[in-house]
Design an enzyme around this catalytic site. Structure first.
Site, PDB file in Angstrom:
ATOM      1  N   THR A  23       0.830  -1.204   0.000  1.00  0.00           N
ATOM      2  CA  THR A  23       0.000   0.000   0.000  1.00  0.00           C
ATOM      3  C   THR A  23       0.862   1.251   0.000  1.00  0.00           C
ATOM      4  O   THR A  23       2.097   1.172   0.014  1.00  0.00           O
ATOM      5  CB  THR A  23      -0.931  -0.002   1.230  1.00  0.00           C
ATOM      6  OG1 THR A  23      -0.124  -0.104   2.420  1.00  0.00           O
ATOM      7  CG2 THR A  23      -1.901  -1.171   1.185  1.00  0.00           C
ATOM      8  N   TYR A  24       0.215   2.422  -0.004  1.00  0.00           N
ATOM      9  CA  TYR A  24       0.901   3.722  -0.098  1.00  0.00           C
ATOM     10  C   TYR A  24       2.026   3.815   0.941  1.00  0.00           C
ATOM     11  O   TYR A  24       1.787   3.673   2.147  1.00  0.00           O
ATOM     12  CB  TYR A  24      -0.112   4.837   0.127  1.00  0.00           C
ATOM     13  CG  TYR A  24       0.448   6.228  -0.054  1.00  0.00           C
ATOM     14  CD1 TYR A  24       0.767   6.711  -1.316  1.00  0.00           C
ATOM     15  CD2 TYR A  24       0.668   7.059   1.045  1.00  0.00           C
ATOM     16  CE1 TYR A  24       1.287   7.983  -1.495  1.00  0.00           C
ATOM     17  CE2 TYR A  24       1.175   8.329   0.880  1.00  0.00           C
ATOM     18  CZ  TYR A  24       1.488   8.793  -0.389  1.00  0.00           C
ATOM     19  OH  TYR A  24       2.004  10.049  -0.547  1.00  0.00           O
ATOM     20  N   PRO A  25       3.292   4.060   0.481  1.00  0.00           N
ATOM     21  CA  PRO A  25       4.429   3.977   1.400  1.00  0.00           C
ATOM     22  C   PRO A  25       4.727   5.248   2.187  1.00  0.00           C
ATOM     23  O   PRO A  25       5.398   5.195   3.219  1.00  0.00           O
ATOM     24  CB  PRO A  25       5.593   3.645   0.457  1.00  0.00           C
ATOM     25  CG  PRO A  25       5.218   4.326  -0.825  1.00  0.00           C
ATOM     26  CD  PRO A  25       3.726   4.242  -0.918  1.00  0.00           C
ATOM     27  N   ARG A  26       4.274   6.391   1.714  1.00  0.00           N
ATOM     28  CA  ARG A  26       4.642   7.646   2.388  1.00  0.00           C
ATOM     29  C   ARG A  26       3.651   7.955   3.512  1.00  0.00           C
ATOM     30  O   ARG A  26       2.923   8.942   3.482  1.00  0.00           O
ATOM     31  CB  ARG A  26       4.722   8.787   1.371  1.00  0.00           C
ATOM     32  CG  ARG A  26       5.809   8.556   0.334  1.00  0.00           C
ATOM     33  CD  ARG A  26       5.891   9.650  -0.701  1.00  0.00           C
ATOM     34  NE  ARG A  26       6.925   9.363  -1.681  1.00  0.00           N
ATOM     35  CZ  ARG A  26       8.207   9.707  -1.567  1.00  0.00           C
ATOM     36  NH1 ARG A  26       8.613  10.348  -0.493  1.00  0.00           N
ATOM     37  NH2 ARG A  26       9.080   9.406  -2.498  1.00  0.00           N
TER      38      ARG A  26
END
Length: 525
Positions: A23-26
């Site tokens: 999923t979105y890493p940031r």
């Protein structure tokens, strides 16, 4: 793995964008929404069970009915914690290599660990008395590895080794057990500084910077706002500090400050470098968001503060160690002639073919784009400062050719150029015969000249009306008979000559100086 925080983030970004496996890493969140627990978690676990090795076994042994504290809708921010996606099939995971495979393994195992029980251990404390001296020791005995088995693969754990969280292992003891003191010794030790930061520990320190702030109110504010920066910006901050040579990497993964970075911190006001300043600004922004503080007033205060700091910086003498200092050019500090407000300061070209070249520019840039490139210093040649022979108004000044085949060659030209185009090339050093009457026209004088090949010769100053030239002759050691009267014409004198070309090049002989009227020649035996 030896990766910097930025490199790890780049790998996580690739797992998200390219491979669609995470999923979105940031995200800086450590929590997950319960909707994923209900709708997606069973499918993700099922896919991970098909993976070969430790990850597949850990997923197979996971209990989907367990629910860790990570599942908390109330603590989920804009983006939840990083987990595998439903597309993380065994086939796609098998195609990962190197650091990508390692990073994914950490993300997947952390997700699987949420379906394992807590780790359990028995805390142990021992108090021992030896006559008047009292000693104590603490340790632990692991009962159930719990979620740690996902990462270690060891269900029972190892009671014999020290544990970094609980301390040393202790033997089983009962109250009033006798002890024997074999010996005692005093060891001399020195305190050691804390270990150098790594990317990971520095990011952790930034997010928990409240631990380094003594002021209780600032500490509270920084803790509420999770420190300096965000999960998405902290790695970039570190890379920027390295690029500016404020930090440097040492060894495999250490980060240490440079002399330049230390000097910058020392040169700045203490309140600017204090993490508490972030807490103060966050407090003001909270008041702005609640309507307790007018936004315009807040920005007005910020602007005045920045202007004050800039002015103080201009007046202060700042010495930064570890950086290249630029020697000021002539004109440094003078008032800008273009805007009349700024000061001309010395700068240096940072890159390109002119890298390292210094110039002057207005310190009000970009409001004023005044630039002055210094002219190269040229030592004056003979005739510098004399009145121009052509216009009789200007002065002849020394100049230098800046490019082309004659680059570096000096000459004189009128300082009234372009009104006067008078040019004089420097005269060569006189050679033997310079100043004598011209033997051809008798009116001119023989002057020293230089050919395109660099050789010197004599030429009549009445050129082009007279084309008389004389080239220097090699000095030849006189032969026996040199200076005697020619035996053939009785008028000339025998002189030593040298052959300059052909098979006999370099040989000497005697010849009458009345040649070609007298062709008498004497060759040595």
């Amino acid at each position: 793995m030896g990766l910097s925080a930025q490199q790890t983030l780049d790998v996580a970004q690739k797992l998200y964008e390219t491979h669609k496996l995470t999923t979105y890493p940031r995200s800086d969140s450590r929590y997950l929404p319960t909707a994923i627990l209900k709708d997606e978690a069973p499918g993700i676990l099922q896919a991970l069970r098909a993976v070969d090795g430790a990850l597949g076994k850990a997923a197979d042994d996971a209990n989907p009915k367990l629910k860790s504290d990570a599942w908390n809708d109330g603590k989920v921010s804009d983006h939840h914690a990083i987990i595998p996606t439903s597309d993380a099939t065994a086939a796609k995971i098998a195609n990962l290599e190197g650091v990508e495979a390692n990073v994914f393994d950490i993300i997947a195992k952390t997700f699987v660990a949420q379906f394992y029980p807590d780790q359990r251990w028995k805390a142990l404390t021992a108090k021992i008395s030896v006559e008047e001296d009292h000693f104590s020791a603490t340790g632990r005995k692991e009962i159930d590895a719990g979620w740690k088995v996902v990462f270690t693969g060891d269900v029972k754990g190892d009671d014999e080794e020290d544990d970094e969280e609980g301390g040393q292992s202790l033997p089983t003891m009962q109250k009033s057990d006798p002890v024997t003191a074999d010996k005692g010794e005093v060891k001399s030790k020195r305190t050691t500084p804390p270990p150098a930061f790594t990317d990971g520990t520095l990011i952790a320190a930034m997010s928990n910077v409240h631990r380094f702030v003594p002021d209780s109110e600032a500490k509270k504010r920084l803790k509420e706002n999770e420190g300096l920066g965000t999960e998405a910006t902290r790695a970039n901050m570190i890379e920027k500090l390295i690029s500016r040579k404020f930090l440097q990497r040492k060894g495999k993964n250490k980060l240490v400050s440079t002399l330049t970075g230390q000097s910058v911190v020392q040169a700045l006001p203490q309140e600017v470098t204090d993490p508490a300043l972030t807490a103060i600004w966050e407090g003001y922004l909270d008041k702005v968001s609640r309507g307790d503080l007018d936004y315009e007033k807040f920005m007005e205060g910020q602007t005045k503060n920045v202007e004050k700091r800039v002015q103080e910086g201009k007046e202060a003498e700042v010495k930064i160690k570890g950086v290249k200092t630029i020697q000021p050019l002539e004109g440094h500090g003078e008032t800008c002639q273009k805007c009349g407000q700024g000061k001309m300061v010395t700068r240096e070209v940072k890159k390109g073919k002119h890298k390292g070249k210094k110039f002057l520019s207005c310190d009000r840039y970009p409001d004023c784009d005044a630039v002055h490139w210094p002219k190269p210093k040229v030592d004056p040649i003979e005739g510098h400062g004399e009145t121009c022979p052509k216009c009789q108004k200007g002065k002849m000044v020394t100049r230098m050719i800046q490019k082309g085949d004659h680059k570096g060659k000096k000459f004189l030209s009128c300082d009234q150029y372009p009104e006067c185009d008078s040019v004089q090339w420097p005269k060569p050093k006189p050679i033997e015969g310079h100043g004598k009457p011209c033997p051809k026209c008798s009116d001119g004088i023989m002057e020293t000249r230089k050919s395109k090949k660099g050789t010197f010769f004599l030429g009549c100053n009445n050129y082009p009306n007279c084309d008389a030239v004389e080239f220097q002759k090699d000095k030849v050691k006189p032969m026996k008979g040199d200076g005697e009267t020619c035996t053939k014409c009785k008028n000339g004198t025998m002189r030593t000559k040298k052959i300059h070309k052909g098979d006999q090049k370099g040989k000497t002989f005697l010849a009458c100086n009345q040649y070609p009227e007298c062709k008498n020649a004497v060759w040595p035996d």
